[in-house]
Design a protein around this motif. Structure first.
Motif, PDB file in Angstrom:
ATOM      1  N   UNK A   1       5.516   6.204 -17.081  1.00  0.00           N
ATOM      2  CA  UNK A   1       5.392   4.584 -16.461  1.00  0.00           C
ATOM      3  C   UNK A   1       4.253   4.567 -15.429  1.00  0.00           C
ATOM      4  N   UNK A   2       5.427   4.756 -14.204  1.00  0.00           N
ATOM      5  CA  UNK A   2       4.396   5.154 -13.228  1.00  0.00           C
ATOM      6  C   UNK A   2       3.730   5.829 -13.150  1.00  0.00           C
ATOM      7  N   UNK A   3       3.968   6.802 -13.162  1.00  0.00           N
ATOM      8  CA  UNK A   3       2.585   8.001 -13.546  1.00  0.00           C
ATOM      9  C   UNK A   3       0.904   7.373 -14.252  1.00  0.00           C
ATOM     10  N   UNK A   4       1.670   6.938 -15.122  1.00  0.00           N
ATOM     11  CA  UNK A   4       0.288   6.634 -15.717  1.00  0.00           C
ATOM     12  C   UNK A   4      -0.220   4.917 -14.891  1.00  0.00           C
ATOM     13  N   UNK A   5       0.769   4.036 -14.545  1.00  0.00           N
ATOM     14  CA  UNK A   5       0.693   2.800 -13.606  1.00  0.00           C
ATOM     15  C   UNK A   5      -0.742   3.799 -12.122  1.00  0.00           C
ATOM     16  N   UNK A   6      -0.606   4.823 -11.336  1.00  0.00           N
ATOM     17  CA  UNK A   6      -1.118   5.778 -10.723  1.00  0.00           C
ATOM     18  C   UNK A   6      -2.204   6.037 -11.337  1.00  0.00           C
ATOM     19  N   UNK A   7      -2.499   6.480 -12.445  1.00  0.00           N
ATOM     20  CA  UNK A   7      -3.681   7.313 -12.978  1.00  0.00           C
ATOM     21  C   UNK A   7      -4.397   6.366 -13.476  1.00  0.00           C
ATOM     22  N   UNK A   8      -4.063   5.285 -13.393  1.00  0.00           N
ATOM     23  CA  UNK A   8      -5.046   3.652 -13.815  1.00  0.00           C
ATOM     24  C   UNK A   8      -5.446   3.363 -12.850  1.00  0.00           C
TER      25      UNK A   8
ATOM     26  N   UNK B   1      11.515  16.509  -4.066  1.00  0.00           N
ATOM     27  CA  UNK B   1      10.285  15.560  -5.153  1.00  0.00           C
ATOM     28  C   UNK B   1      10.105  14.612  -3.976  1.00  0.00           C
ATOM     29  N   UNK B   2      11.063  13.220  -3.406  1.00  0.00           N
ATOM     30  CA  UNK B   2      10.381  12.629  -1.984  1.00  0.00           C
ATOM     31  C   UNK B   2       9.476  12.454  -1.296  1.00  0.00           C
ATOM     32  N   UNK B   3      10.115  14.044  -0.403  1.00  0.00           N
ATOM     33  CA  UNK B   3       9.247  14.362   0.691  1.00  0.00           C
ATOM     34  C   UNK B   3       7.938  14.748  -0.246  1.00  0.00           C
ATOM     35  N   UNK B   4       7.914  15.363  -0.980  1.00  0.00           N
ATOM     36  CA  UNK B   4       6.297  15.719  -1.686  1.00  0.00           C
ATOM     37  C   UNK B   4       5.418  14.798  -2.185  1.00  0.00           C
ATOM     38  N   UNK B   5       5.705  13.528  -2.358  1.00  0.00           N
ATOM     39  CA  UNK B   5       5.298  12.254  -2.646  1.00  0.00           C
ATOM     40  C   UNK B   5       5.004  11.478  -0.704  1.00  0.00           C
ATOM     41  N   UNK B   6       5.091  11.990  -0.003  1.00  0.00           N
ATOM     42  CA  UNK B   6       4.543  11.543   1.089  1.00  0.00           C
ATOM     43  C   UNK B   6       6.051  10.386   2.196  1.00  0.00           C
ATOM     44  N   UNK B   7       7.401  10.808   1.210  1.00  0.00           N
ATOM     45  CA  UNK B   7       8.225   9.941   2.163  1.00  0.00           C
ATOM     46  C   UNK B   7       8.340  10.145   3.843  1.00  0.00           C
ATOM     47  N   UNK B   8       7.573  11.561   3.371  1.00  0.00           N
ATOM     48  CA  UNK B   8       9.077  12.059   5.312  1.00  0.00           C
ATOM     49  C   UNK B   8       7.530  11.298   5.777  1.00  0.00           C
TER      50      UNK B   8
ATOM     51  N   UNK C   1      -2.921   5.554  -6.495  1.00  0.00           N
ATOM     52  CA  UNK C   1      -1.751   5.915  -5.696  1.00  0.00           C
ATOM     53  C   UNK C   1      -1.019   4.930  -5.104  1.00  0.00           C
ATOM     54  N   UNK C   2      -1.771   3.277  -5.026  1.00  0.00           N
ATOM     55  CA  UNK C   2      -1.141   2.310  -4.161  1.00  0.00           C
ATOM     56  C   UNK C   2      -1.218   1.184  -5.356  1.00  0.00           C
ATOM     57  N   UNK C   3      -0.320   2.077  -6.785  1.00  0.00           N
ATOM     58  CA  UNK C   3      -1.157   0.961  -7.868  1.00  0.00           C
ATOM     59  C   UNK C   3       0.191   0.560  -7.826  1.00  0.00           C
ATOM     60  N   UNK C   4       1.680   0.686  -7.632  1.00  0.00           N
ATOM     61  CA  UNK C   4       2.659  -0.280  -6.869  1.00  0.00           C
ATOM     62  C   UNK C   4       2.647  -1.055  -6.686  1.00  0.00           C
ATOM     63  N   UNK C   5       2.350  -0.824  -5.076  1.00  0.00           N
ATOM     64  CA  UNK C   5       2.550  -2.051  -4.289  1.00  0.00           C
ATOM     65  C   UNK C   5       1.362  -3.068  -4.817  1.00  0.00           C
ATOM     66  N   UNK C   6       0.061  -2.660  -5.379  1.00  0.00           N
ATOM     67  CA  UNK C   6      -1.125  -3.499  -5.481  1.00  0.00           C
ATOM     68  C   UNK C   6      -0.268  -4.832  -6.014  1.00  0.00           C
ATOM     69  N   UNK C   7       0.449  -3.862  -7.465  1.00  0.00           N
ATOM     70  CA  UNK C   7       0.864  -5.107  -7.720  1.00  0.00           C
ATOM     71  C   UNK C   7       1.954  -5.791  -7.254  1.00  0.00           C
TER      72      UNK C   7
ATOM     73  N   UNK D   1      -0.254   5.797   1.617  1.00  0.00           N
ATOM     74  CA  UNK D   1      -1.095   4.204   1.181  1.00  0.00           C
ATOM     75  C   UNK D   1      -0.796   3.279   0.715  1.00  0.00           C
ATOM     76  N   UNK D   2       0.737   3.147   0.092  1.00  0.00           N
ATOM     77  CA  UNK D   2       1.228   1.844   0.119  1.00  0.00           C
ATOM     78  C   UNK D   2       1.419   0.676   1.517  1.00  0.00           C
ATOM     79  N   UNK D   3       1.695   1.971   2.573  1.00  0.00           N
ATOM     80  CA  UNK D   3       1.767   1.573   3.695  1.00  0.00           C
ATOM     81  C   UNK D   3       0.356   0.610   3.684  1.00  0.00           C
ATOM     82  N   UNK D   4      -0.572   1.009   3.795  1.00  0.00           N
ATOM     83  CA  UNK D   4      -1.569   0.852   4.057  1.00  0.00           C
ATOM     84  C   UNK D   4      -2.391  -0.654   3.198  1.00  0.00           C
ATOM     85  N   UNK D   5      -1.523  -0.410   1.861  1.00  0.00           N
ATOM     86  CA  UNK D   5      -1.831  -1.770   0.712  1.00  0.00           C
ATOM     87  C   UNK D   5      -0.768  -3.312   1.451  1.00  0.00           C
ATOM     88  N   UNK D   6       0.214  -2.640   1.945  1.00  0.00           N
ATOM     89  CA  UNK D   6       0.952  -3.805   2.500  1.00  0.00           C
ATOM     90  C   UNK D   6       0.301  -4.816   3.442  1.00  0.00           C
TER      91      UNK D   6
END
Lengths: 174, 174
Positions: free
Chosen positions: A46-53, A133-140, A56-62, A84-89
């Motif tokens: 569902x997390x991936x699907x929300x981002x697809x829809x 995995x965490x670093x792969x999505x940009x956590x670093x 990448x800032x889908x969760x932050x937007x919600x 991108x989540x930081x930018x959204x907030x």
């Protein structure tokens, strides 16, 4: 990063009377809305699907409407993982500040091993994979541009003191 | 990250009598070997070409023989930017430890503005672009898995004290 002390941070600010919005709760709510069981697999899908829809800032937007409903001098967002989540907030909350907690891999590994159930042991290899995995999505990148950094190599009590001092400083500075 | 205090770190350990190997010097040496001028453009091209020829750890690999020639209780490597470089150094030096220095973007920006020549002013946009370039090659991942983290929000004197304490700690711990 896993085991750095994010959970302690959340608890301390909640106990101090501030609201915490957990980004993972958006995914959990959506899983429920779709009448799915909250298994790690469904949460991941569902997390991936929300981002697809919705990008990448889908969760932050919600999270934004929920955040806007909260009252008090400060609201804490738990679970930011990419820039991108930081930018959204930042777009919605001009007083947004980013806080990171750092512990060395050795320290985090020890904590996670102690936290784990004995029937599901953690080894160094699995730990490194989870880090990557965490670093792969940009956590670093998020950690590296934090406005405030807490170093957590000591006891929970020491961390609690650092968090209380930081919250006071943020409320004074910003 | 740019402006965090890497230069001060290098100076302090050199003044304390430790050798420093600067990864950028490998690129500068190669530019010279190819009879090119050390312009930023040529340095960038040769850096990319070295990586094309020998993979993302190319610069790190070329540092290894130089590092092995150095004597003393500790040698400092300056300019690690990605996890593959960390892996390369760990392979050759089992006592390798990773040190990061963190300063908030606001603090780093102020320092870089003060450091810049007045005929080439820095603005926030350019600063952010430079940050994103560094993060784009994996700098954030390296910072996030540091064995030791120094927070540098204060004066150079405070940073110097922190570095001296850290060096003593590393030599004692490792």
């Amino acid at each position: 990063m896993p085991g750095a002390g994010k959970g302690v941070f959340r608890k301390i600010v909640q106990n101090s009377g501030f609201s915490v919005v957990t980004m993972g709760d958006v995914v959990r709510a959506e899983v429920k809305r779709r009448n799915l069981k909250a298994t790690p697999e469904n949460l991941g899908k569902v997390m991936l699907n929300l981002r697809e829809l919705d990008g990448p800032a889908a969760i932050a937007k919600q999270c934004v409407p929920t955040l806007k409903q909260k009252t008090g001098k400060m609201v804490v967002i738990d679970g930011i993982r990419s820039l991108v989540e930081v930018e959204e907030f930042k777009k919605h909350f001009p007083d947004f500040v980013l806080v990171a907690i750092h512990s060395s891999p050795k320290t985090r590994y020890k904590r996670l091993v102690n936290r784990k159930r004995s029937d599901d042991p953690l080894n160094w290899e699995t730990f490194i994979q989870r880090d990557l995995r965490e670093l792969g999505i940009g956590m670093g990148s998020v950690i590296s541009v934090a406005d405030y950094m807490i170093i957590n190599e000591g006891s929970i009590k020491q961390l609690k003191n650092k968090i209380i001092q930081l919250v006071a400083k943020v409320l004074k500075d910003e």
